[in-house]
Design a protein around this motif. Structure first.
Motif, PDB file in Angstrom:
ATOM      1  N   THR A  89       0.841  -1.188   0.000  1.00 21.52           N
ATOM      2  CA  THR A  89       0.000   0.000   0.000  1.00 21.52           C
ATOM      3  C   THR A  89       0.883   1.248   0.000  1.00 21.52           C
ATOM      4  O   THR A  89       2.065   1.180  -0.332  1.00 21.52           O
ATOM      5  CB  THR A  89      -0.968  -0.034   1.209  1.00 21.52           C
ATOM      6  OG1 THR A  89      -1.864   1.075   1.121  1.00 21.52           O
ATOM      7  CG2 THR A  89      -0.247  -0.022   2.533  1.00 21.52           C
ATOM      8  N   SER A  90       0.320   2.372   0.347  1.00 22.11           N
ATOM      9  CA  SER A  90       1.066   3.632   0.424  1.00 22.11           C
ATOM     10  C   SER A  90       0.513   4.442   1.579  1.00 22.11           C
ATOM     11  O   SER A  90      -0.611   4.218   2.040  1.00 22.11           O
ATOM     12  CB  SER A  90       0.941   4.425  -0.883  1.00 22.11           C
ATOM     13  OG  SER A  90      -0.398   4.863  -1.079  1.00 22.11           O
ATOM     14  N   PHE A  91       1.303   5.392   2.058  1.00 23.29           N
ATOM     15  CA  PHE A  91       0.817   6.250   3.140  1.00 23.29           C
ATOM     16  C   PHE A  91      -0.358   7.094   2.670  1.00 23.29           C
ATOM     17  O   PHE A  91      -1.318   7.310   3.412  1.00 23.29           O
ATOM     18  CB  PHE A  91       1.948   7.135   3.660  1.00 23.29           C
ATOM     19  CG  PHE A  91       3.009   6.369   4.396  1.00 23.29           C
ATOM     20  CD1 PHE A  91       2.715   5.707   5.571  1.00 23.29           C
ATOM     21  CD2 PHE A  91       4.302   6.291   3.907  1.00 23.29           C
ATOM     22  CE1 PHE A  91       3.675   4.976   6.248  1.00 23.29           C
ATOM     23  CE2 PHE A  91       5.275   5.567   4.578  1.00 23.29           C
ATOM     24  CZ  PHE A  91       4.961   4.908   5.749  1.00 23.29           C
ATOM     25  N   LYS A  92      -0.320   7.535   1.424  1.00 23.93           N
ATOM     26  CA  LYS A  92      -1.415   8.347   0.899  1.00 23.93           C
ATOM     27  C   LYS A  92      -2.699   7.543   0.836  1.00 23.93           C
ATOM     28  O   LYS A  92      -3.788   8.052   1.149  1.00 23.93           O
ATOM     29  CB  LYS A  92      -1.052   8.866  -0.492  1.00 23.93           C
ATOM     30  CG  LYS A  92      -2.130   9.737  -1.126  1.00 23.93           C
ATOM     31  CD  LYS A  92      -1.699  10.243  -2.488  1.00 23.93           C
ATOM     32  CE  LYS A  92      -2.768  11.123  -3.115  1.00 23.93           C
ATOM     33  NZ  LYS A  92      -2.362  11.616  -4.460  1.00 23.93           N
ATOM     34  N   GLU A  93      -2.598   6.279   0.460  1.00 20.97           N
ATOM     35  CA  GLU A  93      -3.778   5.453   0.272  1.00 20.97           C
ATOM     36  C   GLU A  93      -4.385   4.982   1.588  1.00 20.97           C
ATOM     37  O   GLU A  93      -5.606   4.947   1.736  1.00 20.97           O
ATOM     38  CB  GLU A  93      -3.399   4.232  -0.577  1.00 20.97           C
ATOM     39  CG  GLU A  93      -4.538   3.280  -0.852  1.00 20.97           C
ATOM     40  CD  GLU A  93      -4.107   2.099  -1.704  1.00 20.97           C
ATOM     41  OE1 GLU A  93      -4.993   1.323  -2.100  1.00 20.97           O
ATOM     42  OE2 GLU A  93      -2.899   1.948  -1.954  1.00 20.97           O
ATOM     43  N   SER A  94      -3.535   4.614   2.565  1.00 22.40           N
ATOM     44  CA  SER A  94      -4.047   3.923   3.753  1.00 22.40           C
ATOM     45  C   SER A  94      -3.875   4.671   5.061  1.00 22.40           C
ATOM     46  O   SER A  94      -4.439   4.263   6.074  1.00 22.40           O
ATOM     47  CB  SER A  94      -3.365   2.550   3.879  1.00 22.40           C
ATOM     48  OG  SER A  94      -3.638   1.740   2.758  1.00 22.40           O
ATOM     49  N   ALA A 116      -4.311   8.146   5.724  1.00 18.37           N
ATOM     50  CA  ALA A 116      -4.872   9.493   5.791  1.00 18.37           C
ATOM     51  C   ALA A 116      -5.293   9.811   7.222  1.00 18.37           C
ATOM     52  O   ALA A 116      -5.947   9.012   7.884  1.00 18.37           O
ATOM     53  CB  ALA A 116      -6.059   9.625   4.848  1.00 18.37           C
ATOM     54  N   LYS A 144      -0.420  11.118  11.734  1.00 21.73           N
ATOM     55  CA  LYS A 144       0.761  11.966  11.796  1.00 21.73           C
ATOM     56  C   LYS A 144       1.995  11.074  11.761  1.00 21.73           C
ATOM     57  O   LYS A 144       2.211  10.259  12.648  1.00 21.73           O
ATOM     58  CB  LYS A 144       0.750  12.802  13.083  1.00 21.73           C
ATOM     59  CG  LYS A 144       1.936  13.735  13.212  1.00 21.73           C
ATOM     60  CD  LYS A 144       1.846  14.537  14.502  1.00 21.73           C
ATOM     61  CE  LYS A 144       3.034  15.457  14.652  1.00 21.73           C
ATOM     62  NZ  LYS A 144       2.976  16.228  15.925  1.00 21.73           N
ATOM     63  N   THR A 190      10.032   8.555   6.321  1.00 21.07           N
ATOM     64  CA  THR A 190      10.245   9.032   4.956  1.00 21.07           C
ATOM     65  C   THR A 190      10.927   7.952   4.126  1.00 21.07           C
ATOM     66  O   THR A 190      11.954   7.403   4.506  1.00 21.07           O
ATOM     67  CB  THR A 190      11.100  10.306   4.953  1.00 21.07           C
ATOM     68  OG1 THR A 190      10.449  11.318   5.715  1.00 21.07           O
ATOM     69  CG2 THR A 190      11.332  10.808   3.533  1.00 21.07           C
ATOM     70  N   THR A 227       8.180   1.879   2.804  1.00 20.46           N
ATOM     71  CA  THR A 227       7.040   1.377   2.040  1.00 20.46           C
ATOM     72  C   THR A 227       6.190   0.489   2.933  1.00 20.46           C
ATOM     73  O   THR A 227       6.701  -0.487   3.485  1.00 20.46           O
ATOM     74  CB  THR A 227       7.505   0.564   0.819  1.00 20.46           C
ATOM     75  OG1 THR A 227       8.328   1.395  -0.017  1.00 20.46           O
ATOM     76  CG2 THR A 227       6.316   0.059   0.013  1.00 20.46           C
TER      77      THR A 227
END
Length: 227
Positions: free
Chosen positions: A90-95, A97, A100, A106, A109
């Motif tokens: 997955t991704s931080f943007k996808e899962s 939201a 913090k 950084t 994955t």
């Protein structure tokens, strides 16, 4: 939306397992045995009569099951049936939201690993960490992430209290592959001396959220145990 903090222990992990168990091993060198799981001729730990342990070094596919033993504490032997069912990238943007995330994340994955575990032994393993890790493309062992709060897409929690003989649980664990690396395998390796049992297979995207709404007739309201 509440903003929650992801534990800074995500890459090093948190464990109440013995100190001689690996936190991260950059060079696991033990050879593996290809093929499906087979029963060990001599159990590497004392297990109940009738329990056949999967051979150390077994290389399994997603959906395959293994029976393993380990010491979550020096005077306790845990025996687990483990089936690793899915690996999801997955991704931080996808899962993530609304979460913090500190600078230490950084470039990492995120992966979700979904598995079913059954207590095949006699010890209550309630509250103890699930003894699975991932191996990344740099041959590093990575422990599951821990959260400050509830992470609904993939809870990444220890075993529930209690988790006794015969109890079964579907779990989802979050792993963060370090920057520049990818998940290569899911691994059971409770000590440095243990030849890892690994699971590999097609890495997929996370499953879509189940629709919510009014429960229909016959729905007893029992959700997924792992979530």
């Amino acid at each position: 939306m509440s903003v929650l903090a992801l534990s800074s222990a995500a890459l090093t992990g948190c464990s109440d397992e013995p100190d001689d168990e690996p936190k991260a091993d950059p060079e696991p060198t033990a050879t593996s045995t290809p093929g499906s799981a087979t029963a060990s001729e001599t159990p590497y730990l004392p297990v109940p009569d009738g329990v056949e342990l999967t051979a150390q070094g077994s290389e399994l596919a997603l959906g395959d099951s293994a029976v393993v033993a380990y010491r979550p504490r020096q005077d306790v032997v845990g025996v687990l049936g483990i089936t690793v069912e899915r690996i999801e990238k997955t991704s931080f943007k996808e899962s993530f939201a609304g979460w913090k995330l500190g600078p230490e994340f950084t470039g990492t994955t995120p992966y979700f690993v979904r598995a079913t575990l059954t207590n095949e032994g006699e010890a209550d393993l309630g509250g103890r960490p699930v003894p699975l890790r991932i191996v990344d493309s740099a041959d590093r062992l990575v422990e599951p992430s821990q959260f400050k709060g509830t992470f609904k897409p993939c809870p990444s929690k220890p075993f529930p209290q209690p988790f006794g003989s015969g109890d079964s649980r579907t779990v989802c664990l979050v792993f963060l592959a370090p920057e520049g690396s990818e998940l290569e395998a899911v691994s059971f390796r409770p000590s440095q001396e243990f030849i890892p049992i690994t699971w590999t297979g097609t890495i997929t995207k996370p499953l879509p959220d189940k629709p919510t709404g009014n429960k229909g007739k016959g729905d007893k309201g029992k959700g997924d145990q792992g979530n």
